[in-house]
Design an enzyme around this catalytic site. Structure first.
Site, mmCIF file in Angstrom:
data_model
loop_
_atom_site.group_PDB
_atom_site.id
_atom_site.type_symbol
_atom_site.label_atom_id
_atom_site.label_comp_id
_atom_site.label_asym_id
_atom_site.label_seq_id
_atom_site.Cartn_x
_atom_site.Cartn_y
_atom_site.Cartn_z
ATOM 1 C CG ASP A 35 15.059 -67.167 -83.984
ATOM 2 O OD1 ASP A 35 15.238 -67.132 -85.215
ATOM 3 O OD2 ASP A 35 15.675 -66.445 -83.182
ATOM 4 C CG ASP A 37 21.293 -66.718 -85.843
ATOM 5 O OD1 ASP A 37 22.382 -67.257 -85.615
ATOM 6 O OD2 ASP A 37 20.777 -66.674 -86.981
ATOM 7 C CG ASP A 191 16.475 -63.930 -80.037
ATOM 8 O OD1 ASP A 191 17.352 -63.042 -80.108
ATOM 9 O OD2 ASP A 191 16.138 -64.600 -81.032
#
Length: 219
Positions: A35, A37, A191
Protein backbone atom coordinates in the site's frame (compact mmCIF):
# COMPACT_ATOMS: atom_id res chain seq x y z
CA UNK A 1 7.12 -9.30 14.31
CA UNK A 2 3.44 -9.84 13.51
CA UNK A 3 2.17 -10.80 10.10
CA UNK A 4 -1.44 -11.26 11.14
CA UNK A 5 -4.37 -8.96 11.76
CA UNK A 6 -5.48 -8.65 15.37
CA UNK A 7 -8.33 -6.16 15.45
CA UNK A 8 -8.20 -2.44 14.89
CA UNK A 9 -4.73 -0.92 15.27
CA UNK A 10 -4.49 1.63 18.06
CA UNK A 11 -3.64 5.28 17.56
CA UNK A 12 -0.96 6.61 19.92
CA UNK A 13 0.54 9.95 20.63
CA UNK A 14 3.83 9.82 18.74
CA UNK A 15 5.34 8.44 15.60
CA UNK A 16 7.43 5.43 16.57
CA UNK A 17 9.16 2.40 15.22
CA UNK A 18 9.62 -0.75 17.25
CA UNK A 19 12.98 -2.17 18.28
CA UNK A 20 13.64 -4.17 15.13
CA UNK A 21 16.04 -2.92 12.47
CA UNK A 22 14.34 -4.58 9.49
CA UNK A 23 11.04 -6.32 8.83
CA UNK A 24 11.88 -9.89 7.89
CA UNK A 25 10.26 -11.45 4.82
CA UNK A 26 9.27 -15.15 5.15
CA UNK A 27 11.32 -17.42 2.90
CA UNK A 28 8.26 -18.71 1.04
CA UNK A 29 7.33 -15.24 -0.23
CA UNK A 30 7.97 -14.59 -3.94
CA UNK A 31 6.42 -11.15 -4.41
CA UNK A 32 5.96 -7.98 -2.35
CA UNK A 33 2.95 -5.68 -2.59
CA UNK A 34 2.83 -2.34 -0.81
CA UNK A 35 0.00 0.00 0.00
CA UNK A 36 1.23 3.59 -0.37
CA UNK A 37 -0.41 6.11 1.97
CA UNK A 38 0.40 5.31 5.58
CA UNK A 39 2.57 2.37 4.54
CA UNK A 40 5.49 3.66 2.45
CA UNK A 41 4.59 7.35 2.61
CA UNK A 42 3.70 9.25 5.77
CA UNK A 43 0.68 11.02 4.28
CA UNK A 44 -2.15 10.11 6.63
CA UNK A 45 -2.19 13.28 8.74
CA UNK A 46 -2.40 15.38 5.57
CA UNK A 47 -5.19 13.21 4.15
CA UNK A 48 -7.06 13.54 7.44
CA UNK A 49 -6.82 17.34 7.46
CA UNK A 50 -7.76 17.52 3.78
CA UNK A 51 -10.90 15.50 4.39
CA UNK A 52 -11.86 17.65 7.36
CA UNK A 53 -11.50 20.78 5.22
CA UNK A 54 -13.61 19.36 2.39
CA UNK A 55 -16.33 18.05 4.70
CA UNK A 56 -16.60 20.98 7.09
CA UNK A 57 -19.36 22.80 5.11
CA UNK A 58 -21.60 19.74 5.53
CA UNK A 59 -21.43 19.53 9.33
CA UNK A 60 -19.75 16.12 9.37
CA UNK A 61 -17.70 15.31 12.47
CA UNK A 62 -14.86 13.61 10.65
CA UNK A 63 -12.99 11.98 13.51
CA UNK A 64 -9.74 10.06 13.46
CA UNK A 65 -11.66 6.86 14.19
CA UNK A 66 -13.99 7.43 11.23
CA UNK A 67 -11.04 8.26 8.99
CA UNK A 68 -9.25 5.07 10.04
CA UNK A 69 -12.32 2.97 9.24
CA UNK A 70 -12.44 4.40 5.70
CA UNK A 71 -8.72 4.19 4.94
CA UNK A 72 -8.17 2.44 1.63
CA UNK A 73 -11.39 3.57 -0.02
CA UNK A 74 -11.04 5.75 -3.15
CA UNK A 75 -12.15 9.35 -2.86
CA UNK A 76 -15.60 9.02 -4.46
CA UNK A 77 -16.38 5.80 -2.61
CA UNK A 78 -15.51 7.54 0.66
CA UNK A 79 -17.92 10.39 -0.05
CA UNK A 80 -20.71 7.99 -1.00
CA UNK A 81 -20.15 6.09 2.25
CA UNK A 82 -20.26 9.33 4.23
CA UNK A 83 -23.53 10.26 2.52
CA UNK A 84 -24.89 6.91 3.66
CA UNK A 85 -23.65 7.36 7.22
CA UNK A 86 -24.71 10.98 7.73
CA UNK A 87 -27.70 11.32 5.40
CA UNK A 88 -25.97 14.02 3.36
CA UNK A 89 -26.15 14.52 -0.41
CA UNK A 90 -22.59 15.57 -1.16
CA UNK A 91 -21.56 15.48 -4.81
CA UNK A 92 -18.52 13.15 -5.00
CA UNK A 93 -16.88 15.10 -7.83
CA UNK A 94 -17.24 18.50 -6.16
CA UNK A 95 -16.25 17.47 -2.64
CA UNK A 96 -13.54 15.19 -3.97
CA UNK A 97 -12.02 18.09 -5.90
CA UNK A 98 -11.82 20.22 -2.75
CA UNK A 99 -10.20 17.35 -0.86
CA UNK A 100 -7.69 16.76 -3.64
CA UNK A 101 -6.74 20.41 -4.02
CA UNK A 102 -6.27 20.78 -0.26
CA UNK A 103 -4.04 17.71 -0.14
CA UNK A 104 -1.91 19.00 -3.04
CA UNK A 105 -0.96 22.02 -0.94
CA UNK A 106 0.51 19.67 1.69
CA UNK A 107 2.06 16.93 -0.43
CA UNK A 108 5.51 18.50 -0.45
CA UNK A 109 5.71 17.77 3.30
CA UNK A 110 5.48 14.01 2.74
CA UNK A 111 8.27 11.82 4.11
CA UNK A 112 8.89 8.11 3.75
CA UNK A 113 8.09 5.61 6.48
CA UNK A 114 11.60 4.26 6.85
CA UNK A 115 10.80 0.87 8.41
CA UNK A 116 8.90 -0.03 5.22
CA UNK A 117 10.95 1.98 2.74
CA UNK A 118 14.02 0.08 3.90
CA UNK A 119 12.31 -3.18 2.86
CA UNK A 120 11.68 -1.68 -0.59
CA UNK A 121 15.34 -0.78 -0.95
CA UNK A 122 16.58 -4.14 0.33
CA UNK A 123 14.44 -6.24 -2.01
CA UNK A 124 14.65 -4.04 -5.11
CA UNK A 125 15.80 -6.31 -7.96
CA UNK A 126 15.67 -9.26 -5.53
CA UNK A 127 11.92 -9.95 -5.49
CA UNK A 128 9.17 -8.56 -7.74
CA UNK A 129 7.47 -5.56 -6.11
CA UNK A 130 4.36 -3.50 -6.79
CA UNK A 131 2.10 -0.90 -5.24
CA UNK A 132 -1.63 -1.37 -4.70
CA UNK A 133 -3.22 1.85 -3.48
CA UNK A 134 -6.63 3.45 -3.16
CA UNK A 135 -5.08 6.73 -4.27
CA UNK A 136 -5.60 8.14 -7.75
CA UNK A 137 -2.97 7.59 -10.42
CA UNK A 138 -1.87 11.24 -10.30
CA UNK A 139 -1.85 11.27 -6.51
CA UNK A 140 0.27 8.13 -6.27
CA UNK A 141 2.68 9.42 -8.90
CA UNK A 142 3.20 12.69 -7.02
CA UNK A 143 3.63 11.00 -3.64
CA UNK A 144 6.26 8.60 -5.00
CA UNK A 145 8.09 11.50 -6.62
CA UNK A 146 8.16 13.53 -3.39
CA UNK A 147 9.61 10.63 -1.35
CA UNK A 148 11.96 9.80 -4.26
CA UNK A 149 10.84 6.20 -4.64
CA UNK A 150 9.28 6.19 -8.13
CA UNK A 151 12.19 4.26 -9.61
CA UNK A 152 11.52 1.24 -7.39
CA UNK A 153 8.10 0.47 -8.87
CA UNK A 154 7.17 -0.38 -12.46
CA UNK A 155 3.78 -1.71 -11.31
CA UNK A 156 1.46 0.76 -9.55
CA UNK A 157 -2.23 -0.16 -9.32
CA UNK A 158 -4.44 2.77 -8.28
CA UNK A 159 -8.15 3.52 -7.97
CA UNK A 160 -8.11 4.42 -11.67
CA UNK A 161 -7.13 0.87 -12.59
CA UNK A 162 -9.84 -1.14 -10.80
CA UNK A 163 -13.61 -1.40 -10.55
CA UNK A 164 -13.85 -2.79 -7.01
CA UNK A 165 -11.94 -0.91 -4.29
CA UNK A 166 -10.61 -2.37 -1.05
CA UNK A 167 -11.80 -4.43 0.86
CA UNK A 168 -12.39 -6.21 -2.47
CA UNK A 169 -9.15 -8.01 -3.41
CA UNK A 170 -9.05 -6.74 -7.02
CA UNK A 171 -6.27 -4.21 -6.37
CA UNK A 172 -3.87 -6.78 -4.96
CA UNK A 173 -4.86 -9.54 -7.38
CA UNK A 174 -3.99 -7.22 -10.26
CA UNK A 175 -0.62 -6.54 -8.67
CA UNK A 176 0.06 -10.28 -8.36
CA UNK A 177 -1.02 -10.93 -11.94
CA UNK A 178 1.25 -8.22 -13.34
CA UNK A 179 4.16 -9.52 -11.24
CA UNK A 180 3.29 -13.02 -12.53
CA UNK A 181 3.25 -14.33 -8.97
CA UNK A 182 0.62 -16.62 -7.44
CA UNK A 183 -1.41 -14.61 -4.88
CA UNK A 184 -0.64 -17.13 -2.14
CA UNK A 185 3.07 -16.45 -2.69
CA UNK A 186 2.65 -12.69 -2.12
CA UNK A 187 2.89 -10.64 1.03
CA UNK A 188 1.09 -7.30 1.41
CA UNK A 189 2.26 -4.38 3.52
CA UNK A 190 -0.78 -2.42 4.74
CA UNK A 191 -1.83 0.06 7.40
CA UNK A 192 -5.56 0.15 6.63
CA UNK A 193 -8.22 -2.23 7.91
CA UNK A 194 -9.91 -2.46 4.52
CA UNK A 195 -6.62 -3.15 2.79
CA UNK A 196 -5.74 -5.91 5.23
CA UNK A 197 -9.13 -7.48 4.60
CA UNK A 198 -8.52 -7.28 0.85
CA UNK A 199 -5.14 -8.98 1.17
CA UNK A 200 -6.52 -11.78 3.32
CA UNK A 201 -9.40 -12.32 0.91
CA UNK A 202 -6.85 -12.59 -1.90
CA UNK A 203 -5.12 -15.37 0.05
CA UNK A 204 -2.02 -13.30 0.69
CA UNK A 205 0.10 -12.90 3.80
CA UNK A 206 -0.16 -9.53 5.51
CA UNK A 207 2.27 -7.27 7.34
CA UNK A 208 0.31 -4.88 9.54
CA UNK A 209 2.46 -1.76 9.36
CA UNK A 210 0.79 -0.45 12.52
CA UNK A 211 2.84 -3.02 14.42
CA UNK A 212 5.98 -1.07 13.48
CA UNK A 213 4.89 2.52 12.95
CA UNK A 214 2.08 4.32 14.78
CA UNK A 215 0.73 7.82 14.61
CA UNK A 216 -1.71 10.31 16.06
CA UNK A 217 -4.11 12.35 13.94
CA UNK A 218 -4.18 15.95 15.19
CA UNK A 219 -6.50 18.78 14.19
Amino acid sequence: MAIIINGIPSIILIFATYKINMIEIPKNVKGLIFDLDGTIANTMQNHFLSWREALSPFGIDFTAELFKSLTGKPREATILKLNELFGTKMDPATVGKVKGETFKKMVHQTQEISIVADVVRKYHNVLPMSIGTGSTKNGAKKTLEVIEMSHFFDIVITSNDIENPKPHPETFLKCAALMQINPTDCIVFEDGILGMQAAETAGMQVVDVNEYFKMEFTV
